[in-house]
Every structure is written in C-alpha cells, then in structure tokens.
Design a protein around this motif. Structure first.
Motif, PDB file in Angstrom:
ATOM      1  N   ASN A 125      31.872  43.842  23.063  1.00 37.15           N
ATOM      2  CA  ASN A 125      31.405  43.860  24.452  1.00 37.15           C
ATOM      3  C   ASN A 125      32.522  43.291  25.313  1.00 37.15           C
ATOM      4  O   ASN A 125      32.809  42.102  25.273  1.00 37.15           O
ATOM      5  CB  ASN A 125      30.132  43.014  24.578  1.00 37.15           C
ATOM      6  N   PHE A 126      33.176  44.165  26.072  1.00 34.02           N
ATOM      7  CA  PHE A 126      34.277  43.739  26.930  1.00 34.02           C
ATOM      8  C   PHE A 126      33.819  43.793  28.381  1.00 34.02           C
ATOM      9  O   PHE A 126      33.560  44.869  28.919  1.00 34.02           O
ATOM     10  CB  PHE A 126      35.491  44.640  26.726  1.00 34.02           C
ATOM     11  N   LEU A 127      33.706  42.635  29.022  1.00 33.06           N
ATOM     12  CA  LEU A 127      33.248  42.553  30.400  1.00 33.06           C
ATOM     13  C   LEU A 127      34.420  42.586  31.369  1.00 33.06           C
ATOM     14  O   LEU A 127      35.470  41.983  31.116  1.00 33.06           O
ATOM     15  CB  LEU A 127      32.456  41.259  30.612  1.00 33.06           C
ATOM     16  N   ARG A 128      34.209  43.257  32.485  1.00 30.40           N
ATOM     17  CA  ARG A 128      35.213  43.267  33.546  1.00 30.40           C
ATOM     18  C   ARG A 128      35.366  41.864  34.112  1.00 30.40           C
ATOM     19  O   ARG A 128      34.384  41.172  34.390  1.00 30.40           O
ATOM     20  CB  ARG A 128      34.782  44.229  34.647  1.00 30.40           C
ATOM     21  N   SER A 129      36.597  41.437  34.268  1.00 30.27           N
ATOM     22  CA  SER A 129      36.863  40.098  34.790  1.00 30.27           C
ATOM     23  C   SER A 129      36.400  39.986  36.236  1.00 30.27           C
ATOM     24  O   SER A 129      36.402  40.964  36.995  1.00 30.27           O
ATOM     25  CB  SER A 129      38.367  39.801  34.704  1.00 30.27           C
ATOM     26  N   ALA A 130      36.011  38.766  36.639  1.00 28.42           N
ATOM     27  CA  ALA A 130      35.620  38.530  38.030  1.00 28.42           C
ATOM     28  C   ALA A 130      36.790  38.804  38.966  1.00 28.42           C
ATOM     29  O   ALA A 130      36.600  39.175  40.123  1.00 28.42           O
ATOM     30  CB  ALA A 130      35.125  37.094  38.194  1.00 28.42           C
ATOM     31  N   VAL A 131      37.990  38.586  38.475  1.00 21.52           N
ATOM     32  CA  VAL A 131      39.210  38.915  39.224  1.00 21.52           C
ATOM     33  C   VAL A 131      39.876  40.065  38.480  1.00 21.52           C
ATOM     34  O   VAL A 131      40.619  39.862  37.520  1.00 21.52           O
ATOM     35  CB  VAL A 131      40.162  37.711  39.328  1.00 21.52           C
ATOM     36  N   SER A 132      39.586  41.288  38.889  1.00 27.91           N
ATOM     37  CA  SER A 132      40.095  42.458  38.178  1.00 27.91           C
ATOM     38  C   SER A 132      41.123  43.186  39.032  1.00 27.91           C
ATOM     39  O   SER A 132      41.111  43.121  40.264  1.00 27.91           O
ATOM     40  CB  SER A 132      38.951  43.406  37.820  1.00 27.91           C
ATOM     41  N   ASN A 133      42.019  43.886  38.335  1.00 27.52           N
ATOM     42  CA  ASN A 133      43.070  44.662  38.989  1.00 27.52           C
ATOM     43  C   ASN A 133      43.500  45.781  38.044  1.00 27.52           C
ATOM     44  O   ASN A 133      42.933  45.946  36.961  1.00 27.52           O
ATOM     45  CB  ASN A 133      44.253  43.745  39.356  1.00 27.52           C
ATOM     46  N   VAL A 134      44.509  46.541  38.453  1.00 30.17           N
ATOM     47  CA  VAL A 134      44.925  47.686  37.641  1.00 30.17           C
ATOM     48  C   VAL A 134      45.502  47.240  36.303  1.00 30.17           C
ATOM     49  O   VAL A 134      45.534  48.021  35.339  1.00 30.17           O
ATOM     50  CB  VAL A 134      45.949  48.554  38.386  1.00 30.17           C
ATOM     51  N   ASP A 135      45.948  46.001  36.210  1.00 28.65           N
ATOM     52  CA  ASP A 135      46.530  45.524  34.961  1.00 28.65           C
ATOM     53  C   ASP A 135      45.475  45.211  33.909  1.00 28.65           C
ATOM     54  O   ASP A 135      45.641  45.533  32.734  1.00 28.65           O
ATOM     55  CB  ASP A 135      47.385  44.273  35.201  1.00 28.65           C
ATOM     56  N   ASN A 136      44.372  44.571  34.323  1.00 29.94           N
ATOM     57  CA  ASN A 136      43.372  44.176  33.334  1.00 29.94           C
ATOM     58  C   ASN A 136      42.134  45.067  33.330  1.00 29.94           C
ATOM     59  O   ASN A 136      41.274  44.926  32.452  1.00 29.94           O
ATOM     60  CB  ASN A 136      42.963  42.706  33.513  1.00 29.94           C
ATOM     61  N   TRP A 137      42.011  45.978  34.307  1.00 28.46           N
ATOM     62  CA  TRP A 137      40.855  46.874  34.339  1.00 28.46           C
ATOM     63  C   TRP A 137      41.259  48.242  34.892  1.00 28.46           C
ATOM     64  O   TRP A 137      40.951  48.596  36.035  1.00 28.46           O
ATOM     65  CB  TRP A 137      39.719  46.273  35.165  1.00 28.46           C
ATOM     66  N   PRO A 138      41.954  49.040  34.064  1.00 32.94           N
ATOM     67  CA  PRO A 138      42.274  50.413  34.483  1.00 32.94           C
ATOM     68  C   PRO A 138      41.133  51.369  34.176  1.00 32.94           C
ATOM     69  O   PRO A 138      41.317  52.591  34.238  1.00 32.94           O
ATOM     70  CB  PRO A 138      43.503  50.741  33.629  1.00 32.94           C
ATOM     71  N   PHE A 139      39.960  50.817  33.870  1.00 30.81           N
ATOM     72  CA  PHE A 139      38.840  51.615  33.369  1.00 30.81           C
ATOM     73  C   PHE A 139      37.889  52.074  34.474  1.00 30.81           C
ATOM     74  O   PHE A 139      36.682  52.226  34.244  1.00 30.81           O
ATOM     75  CB  PHE A 139      38.093  50.821  32.297  1.00 30.81           C
ATOM     76  N   ASN A 140      38.415  52.275  35.660  1.00 34.14           N
ATOM     77  CA  ASN A 140      37.619  52.786  36.779  1.00 34.14           C
ATOM     78  C   ASN A 140      38.107  54.160  37.218  1.00 34.14           C
ATOM     79  O   ASN A 140      37.955  54.537  38.371  1.00 34.14           O
ATOM     80  CB  ASN A 140      37.648  51.802  37.955  1.00 34.14           C
ATOM     81  N   GLN A 141      38.696  54.878  36.292  1.00 32.47           N
ATOM     82  CA  GLN A 141      39.246  56.206  36.552  1.00 32.47           C
ATOM     83  C   GLN A 141      38.832  57.137  35.420  1.00 32.47           C
ATOM     84  O   GLN A 141      38.329  56.686  34.390  1.00 32.47           O
ATOM     85  CB  GLN A 141      40.776  56.118  36.602  1.00 32.47           C
ATOM     86  N   PRO A 142      39.043  58.437  35.562  1.00 36.05           N
ATOM     87  CA  PRO A 142      38.687  59.366  34.486  1.00 36.05           C
ATOM     88  C   PRO A 142      39.540  59.168  33.230  1.00 36.05           C
ATOM     89  O   PRO A 142      40.737  58.880  33.312  1.00 36.05           O
ATOM     90  CB  PRO A 142      38.937  60.742  35.109  1.00 36.05           C
TER      91      PRO A 142
END
Length: 293
Positions: free
Chosen positions: A237-254
């Motif tokens: 279970n990998f949760l999106r960080s409260a402070v997210s950006n393209v480096d740690n959360w590129p998972f908002n794209q296709p």
C-alpha cells in the motif's frame, strides 16, 4: 520492471493496513454561472465501498487464435534494456493465442547477437486510475534465469525518460527465488539506482508456478494498492505523500501495460541461467481495467 533486487522499504510501506478507510467524503466549493457557491461531494477513495461501482472499461480476454493488433504492439531489441538482459525481444514468433490464453514464450535460440529470444508486449491504450487486473500463470519452475513481469510505464516516457515517467510493477518473478512474487514502484524519488525503490519485498505464493492468480492494482490519486486474487488481499500500500510532486508522485498521468519474460539480467540472472529450462511459457488469461465513473 524493477532493475535490481534491492528490497528497500520506505516509510510509505509502513502504511500497510493503516486506518484510513474510515475517512469521510470531502466537499469543495464550485462556482456556477451566477457565481453562487454550491457544493459537490467528492468520492472518498478510502471508503470500503468505493470500488463497488467500478465498471469494466477495457479488456483483452485472449479469445480466438490471434493476438489483437488493436490492443498490443511488440517492443523489440537485444540491447540489454538497461538491465544487462540476455534475450532478443522479437515480434510474432514468441507468442501464441489459443484455448483462451496468451502464451509468452522465452526460447533458447540464437537471434542476432543474443542466444535467447522472448517477447515484450505493450498495450496501445493507456489508462489513468482504476482497478487493473491481470490473471496469469508464471512459467513452470525448472531452474534459474527467468524474469517474468506484468507492469506499467508512464506514457510520457519518450519525453520524460525513466524513472521520471514512473513505473508500476504489478507482478515480478525471478525463477532463482521460486514461490515468491514482488510488487514495486519506481519514480525519480524512489528507484533502484539510488536504492530507494518502494517494494513489497518477496511475498510468499506457493502456487505461483502451478496455478493462475489475479495480480491486481487499485490506483487512485491518493494511493497505489497491490493485491493477489482479491482486492482485500493487499500486499503493498503506497500512499501519496502530503507534499507530492513530479519526483515522488508521477502517478497522476496515463500509464500503459507491459508483459514480458526477460532472460538473465542484473536481477533475473543473479544465480545464472540454466539452459535446460527453455522453452519457458507465461500464460495470461486476461487483462482488465475497471474505473469508477
């Protein structure tokens, strides 16, 4: 497809089983044409019944006798794929469709500068969020050298490169470590090059080589959850960080799907390659994508 067997668990892994499922839906103000404030309830992705309304939006059931050229494209080459892999990925000759399954076959045969051939399939369609399920059976265990994977890459890989595009490993298996499966994510902030990839480590699955299993992913703008057979059987279970950006959360794209068997490589070949294990066949019963409308 993870590049090295570095089982580094980050703080995000400690969220396994966290009590977020009781969170309430959020409300945000929306401006209408008269500029009067109204509210719209946002679905709570942590709600226990969130995925109950998910609808099938795309699938390949591998019926018939031909691989669908509308759904899949071959990725070919023998350049090691960044992992010192030994196979030449070729088109057509290393896949079969029949009896309701896709067979991806790794063979001991010369091709160009390689001594092995295999297949690597990419889905033509990309997806953003959803419940992804792949029902598959790993090659029978006969020895070392096979590295099978069912995974996803960000569709912007051509412009962003790896690992900035993001990588989601829905299932990885190395035959020198039988009866186990691995789930992993990679990004700029979390990847094997820096030893910071997020991984489940080796998860025991005694029947992985003998039986079909569903390898699943629940993916929202808040989390990535990896499971076996049932969405309640979450292994990472990998949760999106409260402070997210393209480096740690590129998972908002296709992202698009990949399915392949590698031979050898930095991870798959750690204990060598036993040539007696070929041909090695991974069967895929279906690939399905469900989304909450």
């Amino acid at each position: 497809m993870s590049r090295k067997p570095l089982f580094v668990l980050l703080a995000a892994l400690f969220s396994l089983g966290c009590g977020n499922d009781g969170a309430q839906g959020q409300e945000i103000p929306v401006q209408n044409e008269d500029d009067d404030a109204t509210t719209v309830e946002i679905d709570d992705v942590f709600a226990a019944d969130y995925w109950n309304d998910a609808e099938l939006v795309w699938s390949d059931e591998f019926d018939g006798t031909e691989l669908s050229s509308e759904n899949w494209v071959f990725e070919t080459g023998s350049h090691g794929w960044g992992n010192n892999e030994l196979q030449d990925y070729v088109a057509d000759n290393n896949v079969e469709v029949g009896d309701g399954t896709l067979k991806i076959i790794a063979k001991k045969e010369a091709s160009g500068s390689a001594n092995y051939t295999s297949a690597r399939l990419n889905s033509k369609k990309s997806f953003r969020y959803g419940k992804m399920e792949i029902r598959a059976k790993i090659p029978d265990h006969r020895g070392n050298g096979i590295w099978s994977a069912l995974w996803m890459l960000g569709s912007n890989i051509e412009t962003a490169g790896w690992p900035a595009c993001g990588e989601i490993d829905i299932m990885e298996y190395v035959s020198f470590d039988p009866n186990k499966v691995h789930f992993t994510i990679h990004s700029t902030a979390n990847n094997h090059i820096s030893g910071t990839q997020v991984t489940s480590g080796a998860v025991e699955l005694a029947s992985i080589e003998e039986e079909f299993h569903v390898y699943g992913l629940l993916w929202t703008d808040k989390y990535l959850k990896f499971y076996i057979d049932d969405p309640g059987n979450v292994k990472l279970n990998f949760l999106r960080s409260a402070v997210s950006n393209v480096d740690n959360w590129p998972f908002n794209q296709p992202f698009y799907f990949l399915m392949n068997i590698a031979v050898g490589g930095n991870w798959g070949g750690m204990e060598g390659v036993d040539d007696s294990i070929f041909p090695a066949v991974m069967e895929v019963d279906y690939v399905r994508v469900y989304q909450v409308k």
